[in-house]
Design an enzyme around this catalytic site. Structure first.
Site, PDB file in Angstrom:
ATOM      1  N   SER A 224      32.539  19.231  31.248  1.00  0.00           N
ATOM      2  CA  SER A 224      32.439  19.591  29.837  1.00  0.00           C
ATOM      3  C   SER A 224      33.512  18.862  29.044  1.00  0.00           C
ATOM      4  CB  SER A 224      32.626  21.097  29.656  1.00  0.00           C
ATOM      5  OG  SER A 224      33.997  21.451  29.806  1.00  0.00           O
ATOM      6  N   ASP A 225      33.243  18.648  27.754  1.00  0.00           N
ATOM      7  CA  ASP A 225      34.335  18.262  26.876  1.00  0.00           C
ATOM      8  C   ASP A 225      35.311  19.432  26.837  1.00  0.00           C
ATOM      9  OD1 ASP A 225      35.942  16.910  25.100  1.00  0.00           O
ATOM     10  OD2 ASP A 225      34.322  16.447  23.702  1.00  0.00           O
ATOM     11  N   TRP A 226      36.538  19.162  26.459  1.00  0.00           N
ATOM     12  CA  TRP A 226      37.599  20.158  26.561  1.00  0.00           C
ATOM     13  C   TRP A 226      37.315  21.350  25.633  1.00  0.00           C
ATOM     14  CZ3 TRP A 226      37.735  16.898  29.992  1.00  0.00           C
ATOM     15  CH2 TRP A 226      38.788  16.713  30.893  1.00  0.00           C
TER      16      TRP A 226
END
Length: 837
Positions: A224-226
Site C-alpha cells: 500500500s501507499d503509506w
C-alpha cells in the site's frame, strides 16, 4: 521452520510494517525484515525511524532528473542507465525496495505530482518505466512502480474516488503499468490512495487479482501507499500483500479474527505472507550497514550519469534567428542557440544562482552535490572552445512572487548595456508550485517573472529563456524571446548540462512527453479538475492530452512529442508489413544530433478503400502513439529505422465481451516528430478479430472529442451506467478527510479543520514551501490514523474520533480515552502471542 508452519498471527504480522520503512520479518522461519525507501529519482534513505513526507534528514544521494524530465528523453536505455545507478545507491545505502518509478497518466497539467510522473501517454510511460525498473533490479534491489492506479490529483488524495469507464481505464490508465509489468517484471508494485469506482485500490480485486495477477502474470508483492490501506482483511482477500507504514498490531488482530470467524481463508493469508517473504529473500543484502554512506567515487560517477540524463532530456522549444553578435565581429543572422564563441551574456533570474532541480515531498533527495547555472556559465568562459563571457548577474525577481520593480530595473540595465550581446533569463515555477499533497492553482508562472521577461525583451537584445518547471506552464512572452530551452527539473547536475546545451557542446534532443496547451482553459478536464468532493469523475473518457487536442482540433502551444534540435532531419520512404513499419531518417545538417521518430495509428477509416461505404469503427481518438525510437545521426547521415507492431498497436478493450479486440479494416499509419507533424502516412489493412462497426451515435459529443460539451446522458452511454456525484456529506465517516470537517456541526472538529487550513497557508506564505505535514493531515481520513501510528490508534478509537467530527465531542472524547487503554492492553497480549511468551 517453513513459512506454512507459522501461526496465523505470525503470518498476519508479516503483512504490515514494523516501522516507518521496515517490514516485519520472522526469525523462526528465517525471513529477514527489509527496508523500503523513496524514491523515483534518488534514494531518500532516512536516518532513524524517519517520516514518509521527506521532512527528516536523509543520507546524501544522487538527485537525478525527475520522471517528468527523463520522459522527455524518449530513451528507455537512458532510463535504464539511470536505474542502474539508482539501484546501486539503494544497495549501498541498505535499501531493499526502492519506491518508484511513478507512472500515473498526466490527466491534467495542474496535478501537483506531475513532475514525478512520465507522460500523458501510456506507451511512453510504460516503456520509460520499464527501462528504469530493469536498471534498478539489476542490482538485486526491487523496484516498485506506483501508484496503481487511476491516481490523478493530490487534493483529497486519501479520500477520493476515481470514477472511470472500464475501457478508458484499461486503455489509458492501466496500459503503462501493463507494459512495465510485462517488459520489466518488477518484484513489487504500490497501490494508490484512492478508490477506483468505489473500491479502494489496495483492496480492489478487479485491479489486483483479475488484471494485475491473472491477466498480466504479476507474481510479486503489492504494497500500500503509506497510510493507503483501508481494510486489512479486504486487502488480503483481493491481493494486497503489505500495508505500510505500521498499524501496530491492530491489523494482526483483525486478520486473526477473520480467519477464526471463517470470513478469511488461511490460504489467502499464507499466499500474501509468501509474497512478502519472497521479497525478503530476493533482496537480502550482505556486508551493508544501516548507517553506511555512498563512497566518493560512486557519488562522482553518478553525478556524471545525472548530467548525461539531464543532457538527453532538455527540450529546445524555440530557436529563432537573431542578428550578429558584437563580440565576435559578425553581422549575419543565425539561430540564437547555440551561443557562438565570444558571446557576452547577462545572466538574469534568481533560479540561475539558487537552483531548483527537484520537487517537494516524499521524493526530495539530499543531493551529494549542487550546481547553479551562473557558476557553470562562468566556468564555461574559461573554456577556449566556448569562449562565453558573463557580463554580470541580476536577480531579476523575488523568489516568492512579490512585486519588486528595482529588481527588474537592475536586470534591464544589465541587459541594455553595450557590453551585453544576449540575455540568459532563468525563470519558472518555484518550490511552492509543485509538491506532493498540493495541486497547482494555475498554469502560469509568477507574474513578476513574466514582467521581467517582457522588460528584457523590450531592450532589443536577444533573450534566451531557460525554463525550470516540472510540468507545462503558460508562456505569454513566447513570441518576444529569441529562444527557449526547457530543462524541467533536471537534477543535481542539471546546471552543467544546461550550459553545455547553451554552448553547443550538447545538441538538445528531448521531445515533450506531454502536450503544452496555450492556456489552462483549453485542457479537456479544466472544468472539473481537481474534484473537490469525494468523486473525481473522469468524464472526458479517453480524450486525455493529445488524444483530445488532435481529435477536437484545439490549437496548442506545443504538440505532444515536440522538440527542436541544432540539426535538421528529413523522414522519407515509409513502408509497412505485417510486423511493423520502416522508413529512412536523414540528418541534413552539419551537426550530429538525435531525433525521436514516432509512430501513430488511426482506426479503420470512415470510408473503406474502393467501396465508398461508411465503416467507422469504435469510439477512439483521431490518432494514438504506438511506438517510438530515438535515432542518433552524424552530420548528413541516413539510417533505416524500424518500429515493430506489438500487442498494443491495434487493440481496444471491448467492454461487452470483457476482452481485448482488434478491428478489421483499413487503418492509417503515420510517422513523424510529434503528434502534429507527421510527414509519412500510409494506409494499412488489418485483419483483426472483430469487424469494424460504427460507434453508438448516442455518444454524441464524444464522437468528435468535444468533451467540454458532453451531456450527462452521453456520459452514461460511455460509462454504461448513470454517474452522479454525491453532495457534501451531512454525517462524516471514517473515510471523509479532515479538511471536510470545516462543515462539521461540531465546534471542536470545525475549529481543528480551520486551524490546520490557516496554518498551512501561513507557513507556505512565510517559507515559500508547502507545509507537507499539515497538508497530509488535511487530506487524511480518520481511518488512516489507525494505519500510521504504530498501534497507538485502533479502529475503535477512529470511530470515537468520527463521533467528534459529527459534533458529539464529549461522547467521542470518552470513547477515545477508553479505547486508548483497551488498545494498549490488546497490543501487549498480541506482542506476547507473537513472541511466544
Amino acid at each position: 521452520m517453513e513459512l506454512e508452519e507459522l501461526s496465523v498471527a505470525e503470518k498476519a504480522a508479516m503483512l504490515s510494517g514494523g516501522s516507518e520503512w521496515d517490514s516485519r520479518g520472522n526469525e523462526r522461519a528465517g525471513i529477514p525484515s527489509f527496508v523500503m525507501s523513496d524514491g523515483p529519482h534518488g534514494v531518500r534513505r532516512q536516518l532513524g525511524e524517519g517520516d514518509h513526507l521527506g521532512l527528516g534528514a536523509s543520507k546524501p544521494a544522487t538527485c537525478f532528473p525527475t520522471a517528468g524530465t527523463v520522459a522527455n528523453s524518449w530513451d528507455p536505455a537512458l532510463a535504464e542507465e539511470m536505474g542502474e545507478a539508482l539501484g546501486k545507491e539503494a544497495h549501498d545505502l541498505d535499501v531493499n525496495v526502492l519506491l518508484g518509478p511513478g507512472l500515473n497518466i498526466k490527466r491534467n497539467p495542474l496535478c501537483g505530482r506531475n513532475f514525478e510522473y512520465y507522460s500523458e501517454d501510456p506507451i511512453v510511460a510504460g516503456r520509460m518505466a520499464a527501462g528504469l525498473i530493469r536498471g534498478i533490479q539489476s542490482n538485486g534491489v526491487s523496484a516498485c512502480p506506483k501508484h496503481f492506479a487511476v491516481n490523478s490529483q493530490e487534493l483529497r488524495r486519501q479520500a477520493s474516488n476515481s470514477v472511470i469507464d472500464e475501457r478508458t481505464m484499461r486503455e489509458i490508465y492501466l496500459t503503462g503499468f501493463e507494459i512495465a509489468v510485462r517488459e520489466a517484471a518488477p518484484l513489487t508494485i504500490m497501490t494508490s490512495y484512492n478508490e477506483i469506482n468505489g473500491v479502494y485500490a489496495h483492496e480492489n480485486k478487479h485491479l489486483l487479482q483479475d488484471i494485475l495477477r491473472d491477466e498480466w502474470g504479476f507474481d510479486g508483492m503489492v504494497v500500500s501507499d503509506w497510510g493507503g490501506s483501508n481494510s486489512a482483511v479486504a486487502a488480503v482477500k483481493a491481493g494486497g500483500s503489505l500495508e505500510m507504514p505500521s498499524p501496530g498490531y491492530t491489523s494482526v488482530r483483525e486478520l486473526e479474527g477473520a480467519v477464526k470467524a471463517g470470513t478469511l481463508s488461511e490460504a489467502d493469508l499464507s499466499a500474501r505472507a509468501a509474497e512478502v517473504a519472497k521479497i525478503a529473500r530476493l533482496t537480502r543484502t550482505e556486508g551493508v550497514g544501516r548507517n553506511d554512506l555512498l563512497k566518493d567515487d560512486i557519488a562522482a560517477a553518478h553525478h556524471a550519469v545525472a548530467r548525461k540524463v539531464a543532457e538527453g532530456s532538455a527540450v529546445l522549444l524555440k530557436n529563432d534567428a537573431v542578428g550578429g553578435v558584437a563580440g565576435n565581429g559578425t553581422d549575419g543572422s543565425a539561430p540564437a542557440l547555440p551561443l557562438r564563441p565570444g558571446t557576452r551574456v547577462a545572466v538574469v533570474g534568481d533560479m540561475a544562482k539558487t537552483p531548483r532541480f527537484q520537487g517537494s515531498g516524499s521524493s526530495k533527495v539530499n543531493a551529494t552535490r549542487e550546481e547553479n547555472i551562473l557558476d557553470e556559465l562562468r566556468h564555461s568562459a574559461k573554456d577556449a572552445e566556448t569562449g562565453i563571457t558573463v557580463t554580470g548577474y541580476a536577480q531579476g525577481y523575488d523568489r516568492q512572487g512579490a512585486a519588486n520593480q528595482p529588481l527588474i530595473d537592475e536586470a534591464v540595465a544589465l541587459a541594455a548595456a553595450s557590453e551585453t550581446d544576449a540575455v540568459i533569463a532563468v525563470v519558472g515555477l518555484d518550490e511552492r508550485s509543485e509538491s506532493e499533497g498540493l495541486d497547482r492553482s494555475t498554469m502560469a508562472i509568477p507574474q513578476v517573472q513574466n514582467d521581467l521577461v517582457d522588460a528584457l525583451a523590450a531592450t532589443g537584445k536577444p533573450v534566451i529563456v531557460v525554463l525550470v518547471a516540472g510540468s507545462p506552464v503558460e508562456l505569454p512572452w513566447f513570441d518576444a524571446v529569441a529562444a527557449v530551452l526547457y530543462v524541467g527539473l533536471s537534477g543535481q547536475a542539471g546546471a552543467s548540462a544546461t550550459v553545455r546545451a547553451l554552448a553547443g557542446q550538447v545538441n538538445p534532443s528531448g521531445h515533450l512527453a506531454e502536450t503544452w496547451p496555450l492556456r489552462y482553459d483549453d485542457c479537456p478536464s479544466s472544468g472539473w479538475y481537481p474534484a473537490i468532493g469525494r468523486d473525481a469523475i473522469y468524464r472526458e473518457g479517453p480524450f486525455v492530452g493529445y488524444r483530445y487536442y488532435e481529435t477536437a482540433g484545439v490549437p496548442v502551444r506545443f504538440p505532444f512529442g515536440y522538440g527542436l534540435s541544432y540539426s535538421t532531419f528529413t523522414y522519407t520512404g515509409l513502408t509497412a508489413d505485417e510486423t511493423g513499419v520502416q522508413f529512412t531518417v536523414t540528418n541534413d545538417s552539419d551537426v550530429p544530433g538525435a531525433t525521436v521518430a514516432q509512430l501513430y495509428v488511426s482506426g479503420p477509416s470512415r470510408t473503406e478503400l474502393g467501396t465508398g461505404e461508411p465503416t467507422g469503427g469504435v469510439l477512439r481518438p483521431a490518432r494514438e502513439l504506438k511506438g517510438f525510437v530515438k535515432v542518433e545521426l552524424d552530420a548528413h547521415e541516413s539510417k533505416a529505422v524500424r518500429i515493430d507492431f506489438d500487442r498494443y498497436t491495434f487493440r481496444h478493450f471491448d467492454t461487452e465481451t470483457d476482452r481485448w479486440a482488434i478491428e478489421s479494416g483499413v487503418w492509417t499509419l503515420a510517422v513523424g516528430t510529434d503528434a502534429e507533424h507527421l510527414p509519412l502516412v500510409t494506409p494499412f489493412a488489418v485483419a483483426g478479430d472483430v469487424d469494424a462497426a460504427p460507434a453508438d451515435p448516442a455518444l454524441g459529443h464524444y464522437l468528435g472529442g468535444d468533451v467540454k460539451h458532453v451531456t450527462d446522458a452521453e456520459m452514461a452511454v460511455l460509462f454504461g451506467r448513470e454517474v452522479i456525484a454525491p453532495g457534501k456529506p451531512t454525517v462524516f465517516g471514517v473515510n471523509d478527510p479532515i479538511s471536510s470537517w470545516v462543515d462539521s456541526r461540531g465546534f471542536a472538529a470545525r475549529t481543528v479543520a480551520k486551524t490546520l487550513i490557516s496554518r498551512e497557508a501561513k507557513t507556505r506564505q512565510k517559507t515559500g514551501a508547502p507545509d507537507l505535514n499539515t497538508l497530509f493531515i488535511l487530506n487524511m481520513p480518520p481511518r488512516a490514523m489507525s494505519k500510521m501510528t504504530q498501534g497507538m490508534v485502533d479502529s475503535a478509537m477512529v470511530d470515537a474520533i468520527v463521533k467528534i467530527a459529527n459534533g458529539h465531542t464529549f461522547r467521542g472524547l470518552g470513547g477515545l480515552i477508553a479505547g486508548f487503554f483497551r488498545n494498549q492492553s490488546a497490543n501487549k497480549r498480541t506482542a506476547k502471542e507473537l513472541n511466544h511468551d
